[in-house]
Scaffold this active site. Sequence first.
Site, PDB file in Angstrom:
ATOM      1  N   SER A 272      43.157  84.063  71.464  1.00  0.00           N
ATOM      2  CA  SER A 272      42.523  84.413  70.194  1.00  0.00           C
ATOM      3  C   SER A 272      41.078  84.816  70.415  1.00  0.00           C
ATOM      4  CB  SER A 272      42.582  83.207  69.249  1.00  0.00           C
ATOM      5  OG  SER A 272      41.667  83.350  68.184  1.00  0.00           O
ATOM      6  N   LYS A 273      40.555  85.615  69.489  1.00  0.00           N
ATOM      7  CA  LYS A 273      39.139  85.980  69.551  1.00  0.00           C
ATOM      8  C   LYS A 273      38.245  84.742  69.512  1.00  0.00           C
ATOM      9  CE  LYS A 273      39.327  90.560  67.363  1.00  0.00           C
ATOM     10  NZ  LYS A 273      38.810  91.378  66.249  1.00  0.00           N
ATOM     11  N   ARG A 274      38.769  83.662  68.931  1.00  0.00           N
ATOM     12  CA  ARG A 274      37.981  82.433  68.802  1.00  0.00           C
ATOM     13  C   ARG A 274      37.997  81.585  70.069  1.00  0.00           C
ATOM     14  NH1 ARG A 274      40.552  83.428  64.115  1.00  0.00           N
ATOM     15  NH2 ARG A 274      42.377  82.239  64.742  1.00  0.00           N
ATOM     16  N   ASP A 275      38.890  81.885  71.005  1.00  0.00           N
ATOM     17  CA  ASP A 275      38.955  81.117  72.251  1.00  0.00           C
ATOM     18  C   ASP A 275      37.771  81.474  73.143  1.00  0.00           C
ATOM     19  OD1 ASP A 275      41.345  79.896  71.531  1.00  0.00           O
ATOM     20  OD2 ASP A 275      42.553  81.533  72.350  1.00  0.00           O
TER      21      ASP A 275
END
Length: 511
Positions: A272-275
């Site tokens: 994910s972009k949040r990882d």
Amino acid sequence: MTEADNKESKDTKPELPKDVRVRFCPSPTGTPHVGMVRTALFNWAEARHTHGTFVFRIEDTDAQRDSEESYNQILDALKWLHIDWDEGIEVGGPDGPYRQSERTQIYKDVAAKLLEAGYAYESYSTPEEIEARNVAAGRPKAFGYDGYDRNLTEEQKAAFRAEGRKPALRIRMPDEDIAFDDLIRGRIEFKAGSVPDYVIVRPNGDPLYTLTNPVDDAMMRINVVLRGEDLLSSTPRQIVLYRYLIKLGIAKEVPLFGHMPYVMGEGKKKLSKRDPESNLFLHRENGFIPEGLLNYLALLGWSIAPDRDVFSMDEMIEKFDVRDVKANPAHFDLDKAISINAEHIRMLEPQDFLNRSVPYLHRDGVVSADSWDALTDRERAILTASAPLVQPRVRLLGEVSGMVGSLLSEEPYIEPAADARKTLKDSAGDVLDKAIATLEAVDEADWKAEPLHETLNKALIENAGYKPRLAFGPVRVAVSGRRVSPPLFESMEIIGKPVTVARLKGLREHL
């Protein structure tokens, strides 16, 4: 959708055109992530391998999510990684402008032609009405659009307009199977009726990705589309739209498609972009170099040879063929990425290694300036002497500060790191006393790595009977403050006698 096993050889997949034209077209909606960079890398490598054309444009029609900051970050990312392009943003070319926000009239004109030709139609149904009709027909509420507006009469359209409604525009999907040969996955088929008529223009007149992306590809003569697996479901829509654009004289051909595998993170979930592992600039901040990071990203779906992981971008360009990319999901392994980066750091010329390290050293407060030429003579001399000791031992440029900080410092005492202090045994005091007495007797003219090693080895191991770890461990901690440091005796030579002896005494006082 049905998909081949992807076990077929490259020979059974479509031939690439002679004049390959690929594109990279990100949306500026956040910090560049590794999946985005891998897409850019594979497109760039294919263009360079085939001596084709790499086009870079920006898809920025989402005013709510797009930002100029993200746009600048994407440019920064490509320039840092040395991924260059032949046409597009900042470079120009025959098919500009290369930002979708500057191409609005083009999309309006194409949409009007699609509507006039009957390939698109006005749709007045609201999402609530679509859901209600699905429920009434015994279908799942979220089944999707049911084609209700396909054949509205002019009277019905006029009645909707009288209510104040404005229509969306939908593409009329044909009642037939849609099939294509994917460059990576082989034959893929979508059954008739599995893809509903889809919106290309919102009721407020804003064009959607479903229109702008294929129109730009058509007008920029893109003939090979390499993109992520997440976009595979939209491909039959694009193929149908291309057929219509060809009939209208806007497109010359339907491009070949290749859908790259997902990049997976921890727990076998899509990255994910949040990882944190996804954040490109976090990797740069930690000290990845472009050569190492690109090398690793290339391995996320492709390999240069079965038994080889480390290679240059020139070698990748020579060997890359998108038809060799595997369809199976690729796992982002940070440890392996760091290991490959370490190999590339070791391959740098020593001065190049130092030049690249200085910004990190300045960031960490270890040196006085952020460029090699702006350093003091003393800093340059110490760093030059330390490069052969440090370069083979660091994996990331962010680790250089910890290695050379003690060499550049003139402090008489360095507080040991917690893990270093834990290595000090009860014998540390006696070892330091003997080391101090021995080293104070060494003439400064003899303060060289080899003689120092011989002198301390005789005093602490041969005469005092200590094992090497117990003999040299406290000396290392005193000199560097670290459990792991550059070679001890070479470090002592660089630091010099006064500071070395002072640090031994300093640790002795703080035991």
